[in-house]
Design a protein around this motif. Sequence first.
Motif, PDB file in Angstrom:
ATOM      1  N   ALA A 268      14.084 -27.573  -3.450  1.00  0.00           N
ATOM      2  CA  ALA A 268      13.062 -28.566  -3.095  1.00  0.00           C
ATOM      3  C   ALA A 268      13.657 -29.968  -3.112  1.00  0.00           C
ATOM      4  O   ALA A 268      13.290 -30.824  -2.295  1.00  0.00           O
ATOM      5  CB  ALA A 268      11.895 -28.470  -4.075  1.00  0.00           C
ATOM      6  N   ALA A 269      14.607 -30.196  -4.027  1.00  0.00           N
ATOM      7  CA  ALA A 269      15.253 -31.513  -4.080  1.00  0.00           C
ATOM      8  C   ALA A 269      16.039 -31.768  -2.797  1.00  0.00           C
ATOM      9  O   ALA A 269      16.043 -32.889  -2.253  1.00  0.00           O
ATOM     10  CB  ALA A 269      16.175 -31.588  -5.294  1.00  0.00           C
ATOM     11  N   VAL A 271      15.415 -30.520   0.223  1.00  0.00           N
ATOM     12  CA  VAL A 271      14.455 -30.787   1.299  1.00  0.00           C
ATOM     13  C   VAL A 271      13.835 -32.165   1.118  1.00  0.00           C
ATOM     14  O   VAL A 271      13.608 -32.902   2.093  1.00  0.00           O
ATOM     15  CB  VAL A 271      13.371 -29.692   1.327  1.00  0.00           C
ATOM     16  N   SER A 272      13.568 -32.535  -0.124  1.00  0.00           N
ATOM     17  CA  SER A 272      12.972 -33.851  -0.390  1.00  0.00           C
ATOM     18  C   SER A 272      13.902 -34.973   0.064  1.00  0.00           C
ATOM     19  O   SER A 272      13.450 -35.988   0.622  1.00  0.00           O
ATOM     20  CB  SER A 272      12.665 -33.999  -1.878  1.00  0.00           C
ATOM     21  N   ALA A 273      15.199 -34.804  -0.159  1.00  0.00           N
ATOM     22  CA  ALA A 273      16.153 -35.828   0.281  1.00  0.00           C
ATOM     23  C   ALA A 273      16.084 -36.005   1.791  1.00  0.00           C
ATOM     24  O   ALA A 273      16.068 -37.137   2.309  1.00  0.00           O
ATOM     25  CB  ALA A 273      17.564 -35.430  -0.151  1.00  0.00           C
ATOM     26  N   PHE A 275      13.522 -35.219   3.686  1.00  0.00           N
ATOM     27  CA  PHE A 275      12.199 -35.751   4.025  1.00  0.00           C
ATOM     28  C   PHE A 275      12.160 -37.267   3.817  1.00  0.00           C
ATOM     29  O   PHE A 275      11.669 -38.012   4.690  1.00  0.00           O
ATOM     30  CB  PHE A 275      11.152 -35.068   3.145  1.00  0.00           C
ATOM     31  N   PHE A 276      12.660 -37.740   2.687  1.00  0.00           N
ATOM     32  CA  PHE A 276      12.641 -39.176   2.424  1.00  0.00           C
ATOM     33  C   PHE A 276      13.527 -39.936   3.421  1.00  0.00           C
ATOM     34  O   PHE A 276      13.225 -41.077   3.791  1.00  0.00           O
ATOM     35  CB  PHE A 276      13.068 -39.466   0.993  1.00  0.00           C
ATOM     36  N   PHE A 300      10.916 -28.976   7.314  1.00  0.00           N
ATOM     37  CA  PHE A 300      10.206 -27.970   6.521  1.00  0.00           C
ATOM     38  C   PHE A 300      10.234 -26.599   7.187  1.00  0.00           C
ATOM     39  O   PHE A 300      10.296 -25.567   6.518  1.00  0.00           O
ATOM     40  CB  PHE A 300       8.771 -28.433   6.252  1.00  0.00           C
ATOM     41  N   ARG A 303      13.635 -25.123   6.442  1.00  0.00           N
ATOM     42  CA  ARG A 303      13.663 -24.569   5.086  1.00  0.00           C
ATOM     43  C   ARG A 303      12.897 -23.245   5.035  1.00  0.00           C
ATOM     44  O   ARG A 303      13.367 -22.263   4.435  1.00  0.00           O
ATOM     45  CB  ARG A 303      13.044 -25.558   4.106  1.00  0.00           C
TER      46      ARG A 303
END
Length: 609
Positions: A268-269, A271-273, A275-276, A300, A303
């Motif tokens: 998730a980290a 994907v979050s990177a 996304f941000f 997403f 992923r």
Amino acid sequence: MKQELRSIAQGFGLAIRQAPGAFTRLFVLNAVGGAAPAVVLFIQKLLIDGITASSQGVGLAELLGSPTVLSVAIGSFVILNTIIDAVEHLVFFSSSTFRDKVVGATKRRILRDIGKLRGIRPFETPEFASRLHLAVAAIPSIDYFGKLMNEVLIGVLMVVPLAALTATLAWWVPLIIVAAIGPSMYVQNRLEDRTWSLKVAQAETEKQVDAHERMLVTFDYAKETRLLGIGGLLMERWQTLVYGAMHQIIRLRAQGRRTVLLWSLLSAAGVSAAFFYVVRQGMRGMMSAGDLALYIGAVFQFRRGLFMLISSFVELRAQGFRVRAIQDVRDMDDGLRDRPPAARSESTSGLTFEDVTFCYPGSEVNAVQRVSFGVSQGRSVALVGANGSGKTTLVKLACRLYDPDAGTVSWNGRPLPEIPVDGWRASVAALMQDHSRFPVSAFDNVWFGNVGASDEDLDGVRAAAGQSGIDARIERLPAGWRTPLSKELAGGQDLSGGEWQRLALARAFYRSEAALIVLDEPTYGVDPAAEGDIWERVRGWIAGRTALIVSHRLGLTRFVDEIVVMDCGNVVERGDHASLMMAGGLYARMFKTQARPYGVDPHSWTHQE
């Protein structure tokens, strides 16, 4: 890993061969379903950009180039989503068809492979029982190979275009997502390894569970479980076995779940990177609203596609273990060893045992040891002795259900391994003490004795039944010879123990041209009057033929040409009734013990009577 990949390839090939048409349909449908998300995201981007531009005073049609392009974009979006919904429903129905065909074909393969085992040695080993249990339990899993391979296809078709799309955002975006998910894949694989190892270890427990379920729900045990009042006890033991095994699986999964959850946070980290990064690019004005929607959706979806791909592969690998269990049944050794025929002179010596020794699987004590005797052509020999003396073992060796560990069993001078096993058994008419009560029609129960005959040979079946004295009883059944002999079947009936004995004897009589007759306790479970009647029928049948007979009723064995007395796996006496009585050995003592309650002088019974 090579063995695992081989198992996956075998399972995949097995699934496709059993239902190629259904698999092709699934392949096409899933290809459409896999490629659709990337296309939907792109069309969605066009529409969002158009709507945004329209709100700023730029016509949507002008932005997209023409009213026709606008119509195509809107229509494509609606049609594609409609197709995706339809595909999901079609996949469900195609998967059901595929599953039914593959499961049926796999059951057929396992049953066929078991039927090809010529000897019965494997059936008496716990190892074979465990393998068979795992193989049968694996049957419903085989259809997953096609399903999982299609899911892998969806994952690839989803991941490849989305990877290319996210790479246009920044080269490192797809890489960081893949790197973040990698450890999770490794952990899941390790969990599957441990889960399968536990399933193998629990095979013996699962067999005990099956045994307790049979005792609780089947007719064979219904009377005594109720008379003895042990239903509650069996239920408690069943619960202990089931919940004990279940808790082991639950504990293992709980440990794995915690580990997978920790690594999921890492994915998730990643994907979050990504996304941000997309949000930051949008805030800096470097992306349109449509681009934001496109790239956020792509990240997403990428992923999700990776997880689908990884999960499908992990599950595919788990199913590979199950396919290996099915293959293990095919590879099981039946314990028989054929030999090429050697040049030998013609002989009519009949059945001979030469220095024969045999030990049952799992036992450390020989059932028979260094046994030698013969049954000459046209003569009859009775095997007598206490329980466990080796009589039935010799019958099984004569039928070549086993090969001896040492020594030779021969027919007319040819060792049985030099005679094709199917051909040899076709020449033997056998009645086993623990004969089968086939849950089929009364006709089939007799006709099975010679399936080379026409399956409409009612006259021949009736004649054999008349020979054993069961014909009148069968004629009185509701559907006569077509009545199923099992109360578990519609319209089925059951017979008494003595009636089943006569029916099994009729099955042996029906193989009228047999070269060798083998009867193990032909009067087992019948009353005294029926016993005498059956022996008279058997006596007439074996007259002038080669016969090997086992019986505990010593008063009846005096009619045979020779008696072989067994004790602890050895031949201790041989001769006819009169000579053995004169010798005063083990046979004489057993005969006197049986005759005493009837007040009969044992010495008054001669061979001629």
